[in-house]
Write an enzyme that holds these catalytic residues in place. Structure first.
Site, short mmCIF file in Angstrom:
data_model
loop_
_atom_site.label_atom_id
_atom_site.label_comp_id
_atom_site.label_asym_id
_atom_site.label_seq_id
_atom_site.Cartn_x
_atom_site.Cartn_y
_atom_site.Cartn_z
N LEU A 77 0.91 -1.21 -0.10
CA LEU A 77 0.01 -0.06 0.14
C LEU A 77 0.96 1.31 -0.21
O LEU A 77 1.49 1.73 0.95
CB LEU A 77 -0.99 0.02 1.14
CG LEU A 77 -1.89 -1.31 1.35
CD1 LEU A 77 -2.39 -1.16 2.82
CD2 LEU A 77 -2.65 -1.61 0.31
N ASP A 78 0.91 2.20 -1.20
CA ASP A 78 1.80 3.26 -1.23
C ASP A 78 1.18 4.30 -0.25
O ASP A 78 -0.02 4.71 0.04
CB ASP A 78 1.54 3.80 -2.62
CG ASP A 78 2.29 5.02 -2.70
OD1 ASP A 78 3.39 5.16 -2.80
OD2 ASP A 78 1.59 5.96 -2.92
N GLU B 256 3.63 0.89 2.98
CA GLU B 256 4.59 1.89 2.91
C GLU B 256 4.06 2.81 3.93
O GLU B 256 3.12 3.77 3.90
CB GLU B 256 4.81 2.58 1.55
CG GLU B 256 6.13 3.65 1.66
CD GLU B 256 6.07 4.70 0.69
OE1 GLU B 256 6.84 5.31 0.31
OE2 GLU B 256 4.94 4.71 -0.04
N HIS C 293 17.57 1.71 6.06
CA HIS C 293 18.03 2.36 4.86
C HIS C 293 18.83 3.69 4.95
O HIS C 293 19.90 3.86 4.69
CB HIS C 293 17.00 2.48 3.89
CG HIS C 293 17.49 3.33 2.75
ND1 HIS C 293 17.57 4.69 2.50
CD2 HIS C 293 18.19 2.99 1.49
CE1 HIS C 293 17.93 5.21 1.54
NE2 HIS C 293 18.29 4.21 0.85
N GLU D 166 8.47 17.07 15.32
CA GLU D 166 7.53 16.40 16.32
C GLU D 166 7.84 15.01 16.65
O GLU D 166 9.04 14.62 16.24
CB GLU D 166 6.07 16.22 15.63
CG GLU D 166 5.32 17.28 15.19
CD GLU D 166 4.23 17.10 14.37
OE1 GLU D 166 3.90 15.94 14.45
OE2 GLU D 166 3.47 18.07 14.31
N GLY E 222 15.27 6.48 -7.22
CA GLY E 222 14.38 7.33 -8.12
C GLY E 222 14.14 8.85 -7.65
O GLY E 222 14.01 9.65 -8.53
#
Length: 619
Positions: A263-264, A299, A327, A372, A397
């Protein structure tokens, strides 16, 4: 005409004709206009729904919607758009495909090793059929699942897929519905699962007819996202929007036999209703699987444990989440990135060890980019739920020049962190080509009409003005034009590289590492008490993995030379008293393209002569 099942949206072809059901809440009349002649009206159901069955509009019929006798549009719920986003919609029968994968039972989250691909640039053909030819290679590599970037119909011939505007229609540029079914069927035949990236947080700007057909009800001003008004999951008319998304979930799992969804930007799916749409998406996917194993992965940048908790514990019941802290720490540690969100990371071996011990780094601490607190505790969550990477489509990208990690660091360091990625207890994700250190960048590309394209190009270059490297306007003009076809073709993988140096060596390393991950007993254990990550000085990280039979492995990752590491650590995963470690794998072995060894092992002391990873087992 007959009433159509309430779960349907769009047009579904069968042997007996085609069932249509359209949501047009601002319209009094909806007609189907057939290309080449003919038209018929749909019956009003109420609540903005119009439906009907037509025996003459068979499979292959191309049609448009006409609202109130005036405006004509393609069907936003179309299953096929063979002439692109502005062309007529096509009736297809997704149930007609003769599947050969009857023995396939899906995939569990614990078994995932993900290979992410962009269909258009993964092969010269840039199609589902072209990618199908590479399935034997992926089996030999040792991955277990292929994750496709979004495939829903998008404007033009080339796109990342996040500008998709037809949720239900696989891209005509990639081969359309039947080619996707062939691809999934073939993948299952090779023992590979297929995951699909889906976008439920926004729609692309070009060819999006949903606002026109729904009278704007597809969005709500109650919430806003980086793309503007949010998709409407909790305002007036949201029942129809939720139905559309849940039917889309079911379509991918039921009609295409997809094994899981990514799920983007789930953090931008805003829903204040009693049952969050994410919870319903997970339930719909499992229901549509009819007994097969499926996974739903988000995501989500929030480090939010609620995503992964079962519904009975107040969670959404998802199976995994992209956990990008690992990452970001690795990128800052190895390449020195400090702009943007990288400024929130120290990039030290100690910070990396903390991240690997938890799954993500931020568990409620202050996060400078937002001002925050960010994150919740990862304790108790299963390690396979954390998807880690050293590069993915975003992290490559979204860089101005599309650089892969190995373009910015030495291959010795790259081989070292590749070993770390594949030997942790977390779910690894590989970005296409990283396993052979591909030379091709992955750039941002589009194929919009001229005016929109100009705005996209300007916006793309302008977003990098805050980065020191591109503060000069002249430097920003060097950023590749997303609209240029060359930007797309440069991003295509070059498969002829894999047999030459240094690529063949890196590929051999990845194959060996994935073989160890698949077969070594110490790497099968994922309980949180079976591994320990620690920093052994500023430039060395150690990772202990304990097996159920008392066996163990020790990975030593050196980011610089001149380190001396005492390996007789007080750890139950180490050798028995008086025992010694023996070398199992060295990422700097000549067969991997290395310099002959990352260090020298004398007794239980490792002297590091340069960056690299060594994997040790008790002798």
């Amino acid at each position: 005409m007959s009433r159509v099942a309430e779960t349907l949206t769009g047009a579904v072809g069968t042997d007996g004709g085609t069932a249509f059901r359209i949501w047009a809440p601002e319209s009094r009349r909806v007609e189907i206009v057939v290309e080449g002649g003919g038209e018929f009206s749909l019956a009003a159901e109420g609540n903005g729904w119009f439906s009907g069955m037509n025996e003459e509009a068979g499979v292959g019929t191309r049609y448009r919607l006409r609202l109130d006798g005036e405006s004509t549009y393609p069907d936003p719920w179309s299953r096929s758009q063979p002439e692109g986003v502005h062309g007529p919609s096509e009736v297809v029968d997704l149930g007609a495909y003769e599947w050969q994968d009857s023995s396939w039972r899906g995939i569990r989250a614990a078994d995932l090793v993900i290979y992410e691909v962009h269909v258009g640039t993964a092969t010269e053909a840039g199609t589902f059929d072209g990618l199908r030819e590479r399935l034997p290679y992926l089996v030999d590599l040792g991955v277990t699942a292929v994750e496709l970037m979004p495939v829903s119909e998008f404007p033009g011939r080339r796109n990342w897929g996040y500008d998709g505007v037809y949720l239900f229609a696989p891209s005509s540029s990639y081969g359309g519905p039947r080619a996707l079914q062939r691809f999934v069927d073939a993948a299952h035949g090779h023992g590979l699962a297929v995951l699909l990236d889906v976008v439920y947080n926004h729609f692309g700007p070009e060819g999006n007819y949903l606002p026109a057909v729904t009278g704007g009800r597809i969005f709500t001003e109650r919430h806003h996202t980086p793309w503007g008004a949010a998709v409407n999951y909790d305002d007036a008319g949201s029942d129809a929007v939720r139905l559309m998304v849940l039917e889309n979930v079911r379509q991918w799992i039921r009609d295409y036999r997809i094994d899981g969804l990514r799920l983007d930007a789930a953090h931008a799916i805003v829903d204040d209703s009693h049952h969050h749409i994410l919870e319903e998406i997970a339930a719909a996917a499992r229901d549509a699987a009819a007994g097969r194993d499926v996974v739903v992965i988000a995501e989500d940048e929030r480090n939010e444990r609620r995503l992964l908790l079962p519904a009975a514990e107040g969670g959404y019941g998802l199976d995994g989440v992209w956990a990008d802290d690992a990452h970001h720490v690795i990128r800052r540690l190895t390449a020195g990135d400090s702009d943007g969100y990288y400024a929130a990371y120290e990039g030290t071996a100690h910070e990396l060890a903390a991240t690997l011990q938890r799954g993500w780094l931020y568990e409620g601490a202050h996060y400078e980019p937002t001002g925050e607190s960010r994150g919740t505790p990862a304790a108790g969550l299963p390690p396979e739920a954390f998807v880690h990477c050293i590069q993915n489509h975003d992290q490559v990208g979204n860089r101005a020049l599309g650089e892969r990690l190995h373009h910015d660091i030495g291959l010795d360091v790259y081989r070292a962190v590749s070993a770390l990625l594949l030997l942790t207890p977390y779910t690894p994700l590989l970005w296409m080509g990283q396993e052979w250190a591909a030379t091709s960048p992955f750039l941002y590309f589009t194929d919009h009409p001229e005016e929109l394209g100009r705005l996209v190009t300007e916006g793309r270059r302008d977003e990098f003005r805050r980065f020191a490297r591109f503060s000069d306007p002249a430097m920003r003009q060097q950023i590749p034009d997303p609209q240029a076809e060359d930007t797309f073709t440069r991003s295509r993988l070059r498969w002829d590289e894999i047999s030459g140096a240094p690529h063949a060596g890196v590929l051999a390393l990845y194959r060996d590492l994935l073989g160890l991950r698949r077969n070594h007993p110490a790497l099968q254990q994922r309980r949180r008490d079976t591994w320990r990550a620690a920093a052994a000085g500023d430039g060395v990280l150690t990772l202990h993995r304990a097996g159920a039979d008392g066996g163990s492995l020790l990975l030593v990752v050196a980011f610089s030379e001149g380190q001396v590491v005492a390996l007789d650590l007080d750890d139950t995963a180490g050798p028995a008293a008086g025992g010694r470690w023996r070398l199992l794998l060295d990422t700097e072995a000549e067969g991997y393209g290395g310099r002959g060894g990352a260090g020298t092992l004398k007794g239980n002391t490792l002297t590091v002569v340069g960056p690299g990873s060594v994997l040790l087992a008790p002798s």
